[in-house]
Every structure is written in structure tokens, then in C-alpha cells.
Design a protein around this motif. Structure first.
Motif, short mmCIF file in Angstrom:
data_model
loop_
_atom_site.label_atom_id
_atom_site.label_comp_id
_atom_site.label_asym_id
_atom_site.label_seq_id
_atom_site.Cartn_x
_atom_site.Cartn_y
_atom_site.Cartn_z
N THR A 282 0.87 -1.24 0.08
CA THR A 282 0.02 0.01 -0.04
C THR A 282 0.79 1.37 0.25
OG1 THR A 282 -1.86 -1.10 1.42
CG2 THR A 282 -1.69 1.22 1.23
N LYS A 283 2.01 1.42 0.37
CA LYS A 283 2.73 2.50 0.82
C LYS A 283 4.44 2.19 0.98
CE LYS A 283 -0.54 5.82 1.46
NZ LYS A 283 -0.47 6.85 0.23
N THR A 284 5.22 2.98 0.36
CA THR A 284 6.56 2.74 0.43
C THR A 284 7.10 4.32 0.78
OG1 THR A 284 6.63 1.05 -1.30
CG2 THR A 284 8.57 2.06 -0.76
N PHE A 285 8.10 4.26 1.86
CA PHE A 285 8.71 5.45 2.10
C PHE A 285 10.18 5.34 2.24
CE2 PHE A 285 4.14 5.42 4.13
CZ PHE A 285 3.73 6.46 3.40
N LEU A 286 11.00 6.20 2.09
CA LEU A 286 12.21 6.15 2.33
C LEU A 286 12.46 6.40 3.89
CD1 LEU A 286 13.67 8.54 -0.38
CD2 LEU A 286 13.69 6.00 -0.38
N ALA A 287 13.66 5.91 4.45
CA ALA A 287 13.83 5.87 5.62
C ALA A 287 15.25 6.02 6.42
CB ALA A 287 13.11 4.41 6.41
N SER A 288 15.31 6.37 7.53
CA SER A 288 16.67 6.30 8.19
C SER A 288 16.56 5.55 9.49
CB SER A 288 17.23 7.69 8.49
OG SER A 288 18.53 7.61 8.89
N MET A 289 17.34 4.56 9.69
CA MET A 289 17.29 3.71 10.90
C MET A 289 18.49 3.86 11.92
SD MET A 289 15.09 0.53 8.99
CE MET A 289 15.04 -0.50 10.71
N GLY A 290 18.63 2.88 12.77
CA GLY A 290 19.60 3.10 13.79
C GLY A 290 21.06 2.70 12.91
N ASP A 291 22.00 3.83 13.38
CA ASP A 291 23.34 3.73 12.98
C ASP A 291 24.19 2.54 13.71
OD1 ASP A 291 24.12 4.63 15.60
OD2 ASP A 291 24.62 6.65 15.07
N GLU A 292 25.46 2.54 13.27
CA GLU A 292 26.33 1.34 13.82
C GLU A 292 26.49 1.32 15.32
OE1 GLU A 292 30.17 1.80 11.92
OE2 GLU A 292 29.25 1.47 9.86
N ARG A 293 26.55 2.43 16.07
CA ARG A 293 26.50 2.50 17.58
C ARG A 293 24.97 2.01 18.04
NH1 ARG A 293 28.72 7.33 21.54
NH2 ARG A 293 28.08 6.20 23.40
N PHE A 294 23.99 2.54 17.68
CA PHE A 294 22.82 2.27 17.91
C PHE A 294 21.80 1.46 16.97
CE2 PHE A 294 24.27 5.91 20.48
CZ PHE A 294 24.02 5.40 21.74
N SER A 316 19.53 11.80 27.57
CA SER A 316 19.97 11.00 29.02
C SER A 316 19.08 9.89 29.10
CB SER A 316 19.81 12.14 29.95
OG SER A 316 18.59 12.58 30.26
N THR A 317 18.09 9.72 28.60
CA THR A 317 17.31 8.74 29.19
C THR A 317 17.82 7.21 28.31
OG1 THR A 317 15.77 9.03 27.32
CG2 THR A 317 15.20 10.08 29.27
N ILE A 318 18.80 7.40 27.55
CA ILE A 318 19.35 6.21 26.83
C ILE A 318 20.93 6.20 27.23
CG2 ILE A 318 17.74 5.97 24.94
CD1 ILE A 318 19.79 7.21 23.02
N GLY A 319 20.86 6.69 28.37
CA GLY A 319 22.54 6.96 28.75
C GLY A 319 23.49 7.86 28.23
N LEU A 320 23.15 8.73 27.49
CA LEU A 320 24.03 9.89 26.81
C LEU A 320 24.30 11.06 27.74
CD1 LEU A 320 22.93 9.36 23.12
CD2 LEU A 320 24.95 8.34 24.20
N LYS A 321 25.50 11.32 27.68
CA LYS A 321 25.83 12.64 28.33
C LYS A 321 26.50 13.73 27.68
CE LYS A 321 26.35 9.99 32.85
NZ LYS A 321 27.35 9.47 33.61
N PRO A 322 26.48 14.90 27.99
CA PRO A 322 27.02 15.90 27.23
C PRO A 322 28.55 15.66 26.94
CG PRO A 322 25.59 16.94 28.96
CD PRO A 322 25.81 15.46 29.14
N GLY A 323 28.83 16.03 25.92
CA GLY A 323 30.32 15.32 25.41
C GLY A 323 30.38 14.12 24.59
N ASP A 324 29.42 13.50 24.59
CA ASP A 324 29.44 12.19 23.74
C ASP A 324 29.08 12.49 22.37
OD1 ASP A 324 28.12 9.72 22.45
OD2 ASP A 324 28.46 8.88 24.44
N PRO A 325 29.75 11.95 21.28
CA PRO A 325 29.57 12.31 20.11
C PRO A 325 27.97 12.20 19.66
CG PRO A 325 31.54 11.12 20.25
CD PRO A 325 30.90 11.07 21.69
N ALA A 326 27.43 11.15 20.26
CA ALA A 326 25.98 10.96 19.89
C ALA A 326 24.87 11.76 20.56
CB ALA A 326 25.77 9.41 20.33
N TYR A 327 25.56 12.53 21.60
CA TYR A 327 24.62 13.10 22.57
C TYR A 327 23.90 14.30 21.79
CZ TYR A 327 22.94 16.10 26.43
OH TYR A 327 21.91 16.79 27.52
N TYR A 328 22.48 14.25 21.94
CA TYR A 328 21.75 15.12 21.16
C TYR A 328 20.94 16.00 22.15
CZ TYR A 328 18.20 11.72 21.61
OH TYR A 328 17.38 10.57 22.26
N GLY A 329 20.98 16.04 23.26
CA GLY A 329 20.35 16.89 24.36
C GLY A 329 18.96 16.47 24.19
N LYS A 330 17.81 17.50 24.09
CA LYS A 330 16.43 17.24 23.86
C LYS A 330 16.09 17.51 22.42
CE LYS A 330 15.48 17.73 28.84
NZ LYS A 330 14.61 18.47 29.98
#
Length: 418
Positions: A282-294, A316-330
Motif C-alpha cells: 500500500t505504501k513505500t517510504f524512504l527511511a533512516s534507521m539506527g546507526d552502527e552504534r545504536f 539522557s534517557t538512553i545513557g548519553l551525556k554531554p560530550g558524547d558524540p552521539a549526545y543530542y540533548g533534547k
């Protein structure tokens, strides 16, 4: 002058004598007269004679067999299961009157007589945490009454056990939705509880319970539920002993509506999702999924009821802290549809990721779509619809069974063997 006939005088005298005797009898009472002085022959003259009258038999009634009464529950009983029958049984007699009432309020419970009046059974179940009085009167074969009383108490509120079910009665869900039952008290008598819950599908599918803890069990079929049908869930837990004296407190029948079969196939390698409705693409959509780390979870996930038109993700709810390259804040997102309690969603990709849809996996495990795709999922997919992810780095990296509904990642033979 003729001579007198001297032979007639004696005859005249005899007649006078007879008349005198008859007159004497009449004077005494007369022939057939009802008087208190009626003559009768001496008793010894009647012995052995056909004129003797037999003496009448005494009228004293034969003694009846003693009435035997049995009342259940027995007097003085405590912790009586409210589902237990209240019964009065009588031998050598019948029940004249039976009254079952709450001792404190006087509220009575009706009953019915069986076995020609020798058995009485209460017609309604008892209440929890209540004192009762059963007062029974019976009569024997001669109408003599006897009475017996039983006083007893049902189990207290501390032993009253509840349960709630997901999805709720009359909900509409997808074909992959397991049924989940939560118990207010630990269940050790699991077999008895399973027998008290009967699930019927339109096609009579084989299914099984799987206990994830003593307070939570799920039920799923070997295959997905048939689309656009109903499930009937008969819950008969009233009086069922969960174990340790905890007693189920209700009976109920729930109906669950199964909607269209909607399945998303999400390919982490091809960066694309295909959505099938009743097995038709019925539908097809382009996507982006989890990267190599997640990386995105492999295998099967089931949409939950949690949908948020606007949501805020906190790194922070998935264990990331400021300074981590994967940290995105809120991060504020739109059209968030939850797949797992650990934070896996289908949602509108962040503005920075939109140019990379269909090309690169940039998420922390979620499935990011464009606005059309995220809004279509939000508005058209429902709890119980299935998402199947493929092309992830580790095919064994499935979600935990209770992190959402990961039940379909467990082979049915293993699922049914709790």
C-alpha cells in the motif's frame, strides 16, 4: 243352660301372662330403645361366642426416624471462598425453611430446593469479607420440626485478588497483538488461572500462555489473528485460588476487535519501508534507521497504544551525556508512534536527517520517515500492527520480550512451554 268349658280358662291365663311380660320389657326401655340401662348378657356368656365385639387398636402414631441435617460451610468456618456453595441437606425429612443472610445487615440470599425438598442451595455467590448466618428448619415424617444454624465468614479483603487485561474490552487492535493479563497478587497456581481464562478466535486458532512473571502472563496464537474478526475472552476468576490463599474476585467476558492486517517491512540496509494492508503493498517510504552504534532492533516489534503528535526525546534517557558524540540533548519530534518501552519510535526524522532518508542510517534505533510517511503511520496504523525489521547488523539483536511486545521473536513451541 249349657255347661261351662273348663278347658279354655288356662289358655286365657297364658295370654295374660305373655302380655304382662311384653309390657314389662316395654316399661324397662322398649325394644330397640337407646337408654343408658340397656340390658346385655353377662360377659362370661359371650366368651367364644359370635356375639363378642373385638377391642379397638390403640391410635398412637409410629415414631419417625430422627432428622439428620448437614450445613455447609460448617459453623465457625473462616476464610470461606465466596465461590463455595452454601448447602443444607436433610435425611429422614424435608426442609421447611432456610434463610441465608448477612449477619451485620440482615440482607438475605435466595436459594432453591432440590431432591424432593431435602436439599437447599443458595442461588447467588457470597461476598468477600462478610459474616453470614445460615438458619435451617426441617420436619420429619410426622411433622415434628428441628432447627440448625451455621455462622461463618468469607475471606477478607487482604485475600481478595484482582486482575486487569490489555487491550481493554471492545478495543480494536492489529493481528499481532498479544493479550496481556496483570494480577494484583503473585500467581503460583498458574494452571488453575489459565483454565479460568478462555480465548476463542473466529478460526479456532491454537494459542498459548507465556508467564513473564508471577504477576503477568501473555497469550498469543501460533499465527497472527485473522483480520477483521473478533476475539472472545471469557474470564472466570471468581473464586479461583491464585495460590497462598489469594482468591480471584470477578468474572467477565471481553470482546477484542481485530482490524485490518497491517505490516511494515523495514529494511535497514536498503533504508526503506514497505507497508502492506491485508497482504497488499500500500505504501513505500524512504527511511533512516539506527546507526552502527545504536542499530535498530532486528526481528518483530508491535505498535503500542502510545502515540504522541508532538514529543520531546531526551538523550539522557538512553545513557548519553554531554560530550558524547552521539549526545543530542533534547529533541522535539512529531508523529511519534512507540514500538518499545526503551524508546524506539517511528517518527518524523529530525530536520538534519531529512536529506539522508533512503541513504544513511542516522538514528539512535528509531525509524525516521518524512512527514508524509510519519503522519501516515500515525493516522493509519494501530496498536497490534506489526513491524518487521531486516537488514540490521545483528539479526539476533531483538528487543526483550517485555520491552513492548517482542513475543513474536520467540518460536511458538518455546513460547508455549513456560
Amino acid at each position: 243352660m249349657p255347661e261351662l268349658d273348663s278347658t279354655k280358662k288356662p289358655r286365657r291365663g297364658w295370654k295374660i301372662a305373655v302380655i304382662s311380660v311384653v309390657a314389662a320389657v316395654i316399661a324397662v326401655g322398649g325394644v330397640g330403645a337407646a337408654t343408658a340401662t340397656t340390658w346385655k348378657p353377662a360377659a362370661d356368656a359371650l366368651v367364644g361366642s359370635s356375639l363378642a365385639t373385638p377391642t379397638a387398636a390403640p391410635t398412637t402414631e409410629a415414631p419417625a426416624l430422627p432428622v439428620s441435617m448437614t450445613l455447609a460451610p460448617k459453623t465457625g468456618a473462616t476464610l470461606v471462598n465466596p465461590a463455595d456453595q452454601v448447602v443444607a441437606e436433610v435425611k429422614n425429612g424435608t426442609i421447611f425453611n432456610a434463610v441465608l443472610k448477612e449477619t451485620a445487615t440482615g440482607e438475605s440470599t435466595d436459594g432453591e430446593l432440590f431432591v424432593s425438598g431435602s436439599k437447599w442451595i443458595a442461588s447467588k455467590p457470597l461476598k468477600f469479607n462478610t459474616d453470614y448466618t445460615l438458619d435451617v428448619t426441617a420436619v420429619d415424617d410426622n411433622g415434628k420440626q428441628s432447627n440448625q444454624v451455621s455462622t461463618f465468614t468469607t475471606v477478607s479483603e487482604a485475600n481478595e485478588a484482582d486482575m486487569w487485561m490489555y487491550p481493554a474490552n471492545d478495543s480494536t487492535v492489529g493481528v499481532a497483538q498479544p493479550l496481556e493479563f496483570h494480577f494484583s497478587e503473585p500467581v503460583t497456581n498458574k494452571t488453575a488461572v489459565e483454565k479460568a481464562i478462555k480465548i476463542s478466535s473466529a478460526t479456532g486458532q491454537k494459542g498459548a500462555f507465556h508467564w513473564y512473571s508471577d504477576t503477568m502472563v501473555r497469550y498469543r496464537a501460533a499465527e497472527h489473528w485473522p483480520a477483521n474478526t473478533k476475539l472472545k475472552v471469557d474470564i472466570n476468576l471468581f473464586g479461583v485460588d491464585y495460590g497462598n490463599g489469594q482468591i480471584g474476585n470477578f468474572n467477565k467476558t471481553n470482546t477484542i476487535n481485530i482490524g485490518d492486517k497491517v505490516v511494515m517491512e523495514a529494511d535497514a540496509t536498503a533504508h526503506i519501508v514497505h507497508i502492506y494492508v491485508n497482504d497488499k503493498l500500500t505504501k513505500t517510504f524512504l527511511a533512516s534507521m539506527g546507526d552502527e552504534r545504536f542499530p535498530s532492533a532486528a526481528g518483530y516489534l508491535v505498535l503500542t497504544a502510545d502515540k504522541q503528535r508532538f514529543a520531546t526525546f531526551d538523550a539522557s534517557t538512553i545513557g548519553l551525556k554531554p560530550g558524547d558524540p552521539a549526545y543530542y540533548g533534547k529533541l522535539d519530534v512529531e508523529y511519534a508512534t512507540r514500538l518499545a518501552n526503551s524508546g524506539i519510535f517511528i517518527h518524523l526524522a529530525a530536520p538534519v536527517a531529512i536529506p539522508y532518508l533512503g541513504k544513511v542510517n542516522l538514528s539512535h534505533g528509531c525509524i525516521g520517515l518524512d512527514r508524509e510517511g510519519a503522519s501516515w503511520v500515525f493516522n493509519n496504523m494501530k496498536p497490534g500492527d506489526l513491524v518487521h525489521t531486516v537488514g540490521t547488523p545483528d539479526p539476533t539483536n531483538t528487543i526483550a520480550p517485555t520491552d513492548g511486545f517482542g513475543d513474536w521473536n520467540i518460536p511458538f513451541a518455546e513460547y508455549a512451554h513456560r
